[in-house]
Every structure is written in C-alpha cells, then in structure tokens.
Write an enzyme that holds these catalytic residues in place. Sequence first.
Site, PDB file in Angstrom:
ATOM      1  N   ASP A 101       0.842  -1.200   0.000  1.00  0.00           N
ATOM      2  CA  ASP A 101       0.000   0.000   0.000  1.00  0.00           C
ATOM      3  C   ASP A 101       0.877   1.249   0.000  1.00  0.00           C
ATOM      4  O   ASP A 101       1.717   1.424   0.885  1.00  0.00           O
ATOM      5  CB  ASP A 101      -0.890  -0.024   1.250  1.00  0.00           C
ATOM      6  CG  ASP A 101      -1.820   1.172   1.318  1.00  0.00           C
ATOM      7  OD1 ASP A 101      -2.965   1.048   0.844  1.00  0.00           O
ATOM      8  OD2 ASP A 101      -1.406   2.215   1.852  1.00  0.00           O
ATOM      9  N   TYR A 120       2.749   9.792   0.383  1.00  0.00           N
ATOM     10  CA  TYR A 120       3.703   9.064   1.215  1.00  0.00           C
ATOM     11  C   TYR A 120       5.141   9.258   0.744  1.00  0.00           C
ATOM     12  O   TYR A 120       6.080   9.073   1.510  1.00  0.00           O
ATOM     13  CB  TYR A 120       3.411   7.559   1.201  1.00  0.00           C
ATOM     14  CG  TYR A 120       2.106   7.131   1.800  1.00  0.00           C
ATOM     15  CD1 TYR A 120       1.295   8.015   2.506  1.00  0.00           C
ATOM     16  CD2 TYR A 120       1.672   5.820   1.661  1.00  0.00           C
ATOM     17  CE1 TYR A 120       0.085   7.606   3.031  1.00  0.00           C
ATOM     18  CE2 TYR A 120       0.465   5.402   2.203  1.00  0.00           C
ATOM     19  CZ  TYR A 120      -0.329   6.300   2.887  1.00  0.00           C
ATOM     20  OH  TYR A 120      -1.520   5.874   3.408  1.00  0.00           O
ATOM     21  N   LYS A 136      -2.985   5.938  -4.054  1.00  0.00           N
ATOM     22  CA  LYS A 136      -4.103   6.817  -3.725  1.00  0.00           C
ATOM     23  C   LYS A 136      -3.994   8.181  -4.416  1.00  0.00           C
ATOM     24  O   LYS A 136      -2.896   8.730  -4.574  1.00  0.00           O
ATOM     25  CB  LYS A 136      -4.160   7.028  -2.202  1.00  0.00           C
ATOM     26  CG  LYS A 136      -4.185   5.724  -1.420  1.00  0.00           C
ATOM     27  CD  LYS A 136      -4.240   5.952   0.073  1.00  0.00           C
ATOM     28  CE  LYS A 136      -4.030   4.651   0.822  1.00  0.00           C
ATOM     29  NZ  LYS A 136      -2.622   4.231   0.854  1.00  0.00           N
ATOM     30  N   HIS A 162      -7.938   9.380  -1.619  1.00  0.00           N
ATOM     31  CA  HIS A 162      -7.303   9.362  -0.300  1.00  0.00           C
ATOM     32  C   HIS A 162      -8.184   9.993   0.781  1.00  0.00           C
ATOM     33  O   HIS A 162      -8.295   9.476   1.895  1.00  0.00           O
ATOM     34  CB  HIS A 162      -5.952  10.085  -0.368  1.00  0.00           C
ATOM     35  CG  HIS A 162      -4.965   9.610   0.637  1.00  0.00           C
ATOM     36  ND1 HIS A 162      -3.605   9.636   0.428  1.00  0.00           N
ATOM     37  CD2 HIS A 162      -5.115   9.107   1.889  1.00  0.00           C
ATOM     38  CE1 HIS A 162      -2.982   9.155   1.489  1.00  0.00           C
ATOM     39  NE2 HIS A 162      -3.881   8.835   2.397  1.00  0.00           N
TER      40      HIS A 162
END
Length: 299
Positions: free
Chosen positions: A31, A36, A65, A96
């Site tokens: 994921d 990120y 996302k 998200h």
Amino acid sequence: MGMGTYSGENDRETTERAIRTALKMGYRHFDTAKIYGSEPAVGNALRRAIHDGLVEREDIHVTSKLWSSDHHDPLSALHQTLKKLGMEYIDMYLVHWPVSLKPWVDYPVPREEDFETLDMENTWSGMERCLEMGLCKSIGVSNFSSRKIEELIDFACVTPVVNQVEMHPMWRQKKLRSICGDYGIHVSAYSPLGGPGNAWGTTAVVDHPIIQSIALKHNATPAQVALRWGLSQGSSVIVKSFNPRRIKENIGALDLTLDDWDLFEIEKMEERKIMRAEYLVNDTTSPFKTIEELWDEEI
C-alpha cells in the site's frame, strides 16, 4: 494482510529492503500513495523482485491513492503514479480523502488557504475513467464515513470496491462496516494497531489490558491479537513496519485463532478514534466546519 509504506523519515533504500524482506515472508499486498513519497521505492523493489523471480506481477496487489490536490484530474495523477512505480497498471486506486486542495499542495497538512470546493461527482467520474482505460484494476475510497459512502453510491456508475479507514479493537467501525457490507464494499483497516510510531498514533491499543490478557492466553503478541481481530471481522489489515522482526511478527497473526470469548472481551473495550484529522476542518475554506461534519458524527 497488506504492508503500508508511508516512508516518513526512512530513506528509499530502507523502504526497498523492507519490501523485499516482506515479500520473502509472504506479503503480497503493498500500500502506497503519492503523499507518502514511497511510490518510487515500492515500484523499484517490486520490479527487482519480479526480475529476480521472487514473485510474479499477477501475484502481488499494489494500492496507491489520489492525493487531494489532484481531484481535478485523477487520470493525470494516476499516470504520474504509474511513472513513479514503473508499472503499467496498479491493482487498486483510492481517493485518499473526501477533500479537495489546490493543485500545488504536495504536503499532508494543508493550510487554511489551500482548500478548494469538493466536486466528488467529477472526481469519481475521473476515477471511473482510470478504470476504463485499464490503468487500475479497481477503484475505491479512503476515510469515507457511512453518509459519504451513501452519497457517492447515488451518482457512481461503478461502486467503490474498498473503503480504507482507521479500524482496530478500540475503533471497531461497526456502523460503517454494516453500511459498506450492504453495498458489497470491502473495508480495509489502516492503523490496525492504533498507529504507534506515528506522530498522531498511540500504544493504547496494544497496551490495553484486554489485548495483553488475550495475547498471554494464546502465547501471542498484543500486535498479533489486534491484527487477528481485524482479520476476523472480514477486513484486510494494512500494517506498517520496516523492522524485519516486526514484519515477521505481524504476518504471524495469520496463524492465530481467537475464540468467541476473546471477541466478546474485545467488544467491551472503550472506543476512541485516534486519527481525527482536525487539520482538515476550519470555519472559512474547508467544506467541513467541524470535526463532526468531516466524519458525519462517526467520531
């Protein structure tokens, strides 16, 4: 069981090494997300593993996302994600947050002037276009309340496959899981241990006397008990650790069985939402003036 890859202070090499370790231990779901900063590391580690014959592409599941600054053009955003990953497609693409930010906002905590009007119908249409073009195998959402799920269903041509939300023994999401179940939407749990190690996280879940007692009874760790609970509810769990010992400990939850008494005891635990995202709430520019509006009273 999925491996979360929010890198934070970790460098790319550390992330890639952790992913390779996880693959060898049996993890197949990874994921990531634009915000990120781990998409390049995830892509590189998985491509190398495929090249080395450690795993086949069709055997792994990659989730990324749509960040809030890309709601105006999910198609372009996914093209950029695929470029960073070095992949032709991903398995799951999630919205998200149900929040739209200005195009230049590439940081997780927005300022008051960063918000834009949310047009979820237009956003979801863009997500459906990504699916039509074969750039992802399925589409879903993250951090959507029961009401936001029902509002999305009203205009969606394609029902979201997944809703990824905070879920753990101290935030059990019973109402949301029921609503999602009615529509055939799988609930995936992030922070299934309560997010220890994150700035906003807590050790209250794994330190809770009930979790500790069940762990002792089964000769397991508290983390394994919390993860097994999530799996026992029919959810997938996204765990995040770059420590080889913890990576192994987490996947060990698959070998644990909780009995009815264990589940009954966990239902006694007080509930408390940990990831509240107060930074998405303000009186002037956000669509959500209160924390109750953001989560539609599920708080």
